[in-house]
Write a protein that holds these residues in place. Structure first.
Motif, PDB file in Angstrom:
ATOM      1  N   UNK A  35       0.831  -1.214   0.000  1.00 48.07           N
ATOM      2  CA  UNK A  35       0.000   0.000   0.000  1.00 48.07           C
ATOM      3  C   UNK A  35       0.863   1.260   0.000  1.00 48.07           C
ATOM      4  N   UNK A  36       0.406   2.276  -0.710  1.00 48.16           N
ATOM      5  CA  UNK A  36       1.082   3.579  -0.700  1.00 48.16           C
ATOM      6  C   UNK A  36       0.397   4.486   0.323  1.00 48.16           C
ATOM      7  N   UNK A  37       0.931   5.703   0.487  1.00 47.86           N
ATOM      8  CA  UNK A  37       0.426   6.615   1.513  1.00 47.86           C
ATOM      9  C   UNK A  37       0.179   7.999   0.930  1.00 47.86           C
ATOM     10  N   UNK A  38      -0.800   8.709   1.493  1.00 46.87           N
ATOM     11  CA  UNK A  38      -1.012  10.105   1.125  1.00 46.87           C
ATOM     12  C   UNK A  38       0.250  10.900   1.443  1.00 46.87           C
ATOM     13  N   UNK A  39       0.562  11.858   0.595  1.00 49.97           N
ATOM     14  CA  UNK A  39       1.792  12.625   0.780  1.00 49.97           C
ATOM     15  C   UNK A  39       1.853  13.317   2.139  1.00 49.97           C
ATOM     16  N   UNK A  40       0.726  13.766   2.651  1.00 52.16           N
ATOM     17  CA  UNK A  40       0.747  14.487   3.921  1.00 52.16           C
ATOM     18  C   UNK A  40       1.236  13.609   5.066  1.00 52.16           C
ATOM     19  N   UNK A  41       1.030  12.309   4.959  1.00 46.02           N
ATOM     20  CA  UNK A  41       1.490  11.410   6.017  1.00 46.02           C
ATOM     21  C   UNK A  41       3.012  11.358   6.091  1.00 46.02           C
ATOM     22  N   UNK A  42       3.659  11.691   4.987  1.00 49.13           N
ATOM     23  CA  UNK A  42       5.124  11.663   4.983  1.00 49.13           C
ATOM     24  C   UNK A  42       5.731  12.730   5.882  1.00 49.13           C
ATOM     25  N   UNK A  43       4.932  13.716   6.288  1.00 47.14           N
ATOM     26  CA  UNK A  43       5.435  14.695   7.256  1.00 47.14           C
ATOM     27  C   UNK A  43       5.921  14.009   8.528  1.00 47.14           C
ATOM     28  N   UNK A  44       5.296  12.890   8.863  1.00 54.14           N
ATOM     29  CA  UNK A  44       5.634  12.175  10.097  1.00 54.14           C
ATOM     30  C   UNK A  44       6.468  10.930   9.853  1.00 54.14           C
ATOM     31  N   UNK A  45       6.586  10.513   8.594  1.00 57.45           N
ATOM     32  CA  UNK A  45       7.477   9.397   8.275  1.00 57.45           C
ATOM     33  C   UNK A  45       8.923   9.870   8.141  1.00 57.45           C
ATOM     34  N   UNK A  46       9.091  11.102   7.656  1.00 54.98           N
ATOM     35  CA  UNK A  46      10.410  11.671   7.363  1.00 54.98           C
ATOM     36  C   UNK A  46      11.054  12.202   8.648  1.00 54.98           C
ATOM     37  N   UNK A  47      12.379  12.158   8.704  1.00 57.89           N
ATOM     38  CA  UNK A  47      13.086  12.853   9.778  1.00 57.89           C
ATOM     39  C   UNK A  47      14.110  12.030  10.530  1.00 57.89           C
ATOM     40  N   UNK A  48      14.040  10.689  10.365  1.00 50.46           N
ATOM     41  CA  UNK A  48      14.951   9.830  11.115  1.00 50.46           C
ATOM     42  C   UNK A  48      15.808   8.950  10.214  1.00 50.46           C
ATOM     43  N   UNK A  49      16.039   9.413   8.996  1.00 54.24           N
ATOM     44  CA  UNK A  49      16.893   8.664   8.082  1.00 54.24           C
ATOM     45  C   UNK A  49      16.123   7.728   7.168  1.00 54.24           C
ATOM     46  N   UNK A  50      16.801   7.254   6.121  1.00 52.68           N
ATOM     47  CA  UNK A  50      16.145   6.454   5.084  1.00 52.68           C
ATOM     48  C   UNK A  50      15.637   5.113   5.607  1.00 52.68           C
ATOM     49  N   UNK A  51      16.422   4.461   6.450  1.00 50.81           N
ATOM     50  CA  UNK A  51      15.992   3.137   6.942  1.00 50.81           C
ATOM     51  C   UNK A  51      14.738   3.246   7.790  1.00 50.81           C
ATOM     52  N   UNK A  52      14.679   4.241   8.653  1.00 50.21           N
ATOM     53  CA  UNK A  52      13.492   4.418   9.489  1.00 50.21           C
ATOM     54  C   UNK A  52      12.299   4.855   8.640  1.00 50.21           C
ATOM     55  N   UNK A  53      12.533   5.675   7.633  1.00 45.39           N
ATOM     56  CA  UNK A  53      11.458   6.073   6.714  1.00 45.39           C
ATOM     57  C   UNK A  53      10.835   4.851   6.073  1.00 45.39           C
ATOM     58  N   UNK A  54      11.656   3.975   5.525  1.00 40.29           N
ATOM     59  CA  UNK A  54      11.132   2.774   4.867  1.00 40.29           C
ATOM     60  C   UNK A  54      10.445   1.855   5.880  1.00 40.29           C
ATOM     61  N   UNK A  55      11.017   1.727   7.053  1.00 39.25           N
ATOM     62  CA  UNK A  55      10.399   0.879   8.083  1.00 39.25           C
ATOM     63  C   UNK A  55       8.995   1.373   8.416  1.00 39.25           C
ATOM     64  N   UNK A  56       8.838   2.671   8.544  1.00 43.56           N
ATOM     65  CA  UNK A  56       7.542   3.238   8.909  1.00 43.56           C
ATOM     66  C   UNK A  56       6.482   3.039   7.832  1.00 43.56           C
ATOM     67  N   UNK A  57       6.881   3.076   6.574  1.00 47.74           N
ATOM     68  CA  UNK A  57       5.879   3.011   5.503  1.00 47.74           C
ATOM     69  C   UNK A  57       5.475   1.588   5.157  1.00 47.74           C
TER      70      UNK A  57
END
Length: 217
Positions: A35-57
């Motif tokens: 599943x993909x995510x609405x762009x606005x949700x990325x405000x809270x996915x971003x900020x802790x590096x690429x690995x954590x970003x991918x883990x969250x999504x």
């Protein structure tokens, strides 16, 4: 407080990178049937590096090391081709940097974005200004909110941490500034909320880039 240097976060502070990051990750997810995510949700996915970003999504049941690493690798390939489709400086950033430069303040960047992308963003979109040091996430250095990267920058600038104004848009940034003994100032044009910034220790909140200048007086 007499500041000799300004340390900036990158994403959500100097540059609006939300759409390109979100679109890149969504393509990686879609290609794998996730599943993909609405762009606005990325405000809270971003900020802790690429690995954590991918883990969250990723769906929780897919968060194993193999899937995470494969998606991180795919994201980095996609983002390297598409990182500046929509990415831009926030309004007022150019004028702010002009004035800070005129006041002979040293400028630096510290990001949890992978180092090569951090450098590329600064080199291509902020090349009109001199940043004494630009650091992204590196394997050998703990990512923010650990203070090591910020303290490395202060040492490079020959500035005491108390004389560094740290400008960022998230709790991670404010926590980093506090841990490093710098002055934490939160920006309200970025990805996170006023409450998050205040709760994380922001000593000042600014709504527009020009307001940074008021903190220098």
């Amino acid at each position: 407080m007499e500041f000799k240097a300004i340390l900036f976060d990158l994403d959500g502070t100097l540059l609006d990178t939300l759409e390109d990051l979100g679109n890149s990750v969504n393509r990686v997810l879609a290609e794998r049937g996730f599943p993909t995510h609405d762009l606005d949700r990325y405000r809270y996915f971003i900020g802790d590096g690429a690995t954590m970003l991918i883990t969250r999504v990723l769906p929780k049941q897919e968060r194993n090391n193999g899937v995470i690493q494969a998606c991180v690798d795919a994201f980095q390939k996609d983002y390297s081709r598409n990182w500046k489709v929509k990415t831009r400086r926030y309004d007022g950033i150019a004028e702010m940097l002009d004035e800070l430069t005129a006041q002979n303040l040293k400028l630096a960047v510290l990001s949890n974005k992978p180092h090569k992308f951090t450098k590329q963003c600064v080199d291509e979109l902020l090349s009109s200004w001199t940043f004494e040091i630009v650091l992204g996430q590196r394997d050998a250095v703990p990512r923010k909110p650990r203070p090591e990267g910020a303290l490395e920058i202060a040492e490079h600038l020959n500035a005491k941490p108390k004389n560094v104004l740290y400008l960022g848009d998230s709790a991670v940034d404010m926590q980093t500034a506090v841990a490093a003994g710098m002055f934490p100032a939160g920006v309200l044009w970025g990805f996170r909320s006023m409450k998050e910034l205040k709760d994380a220790g922001a000593k000042a909140l600014i709504e527009r880039p020009a307001e940074v200048l008021s903190l220098l007086r």
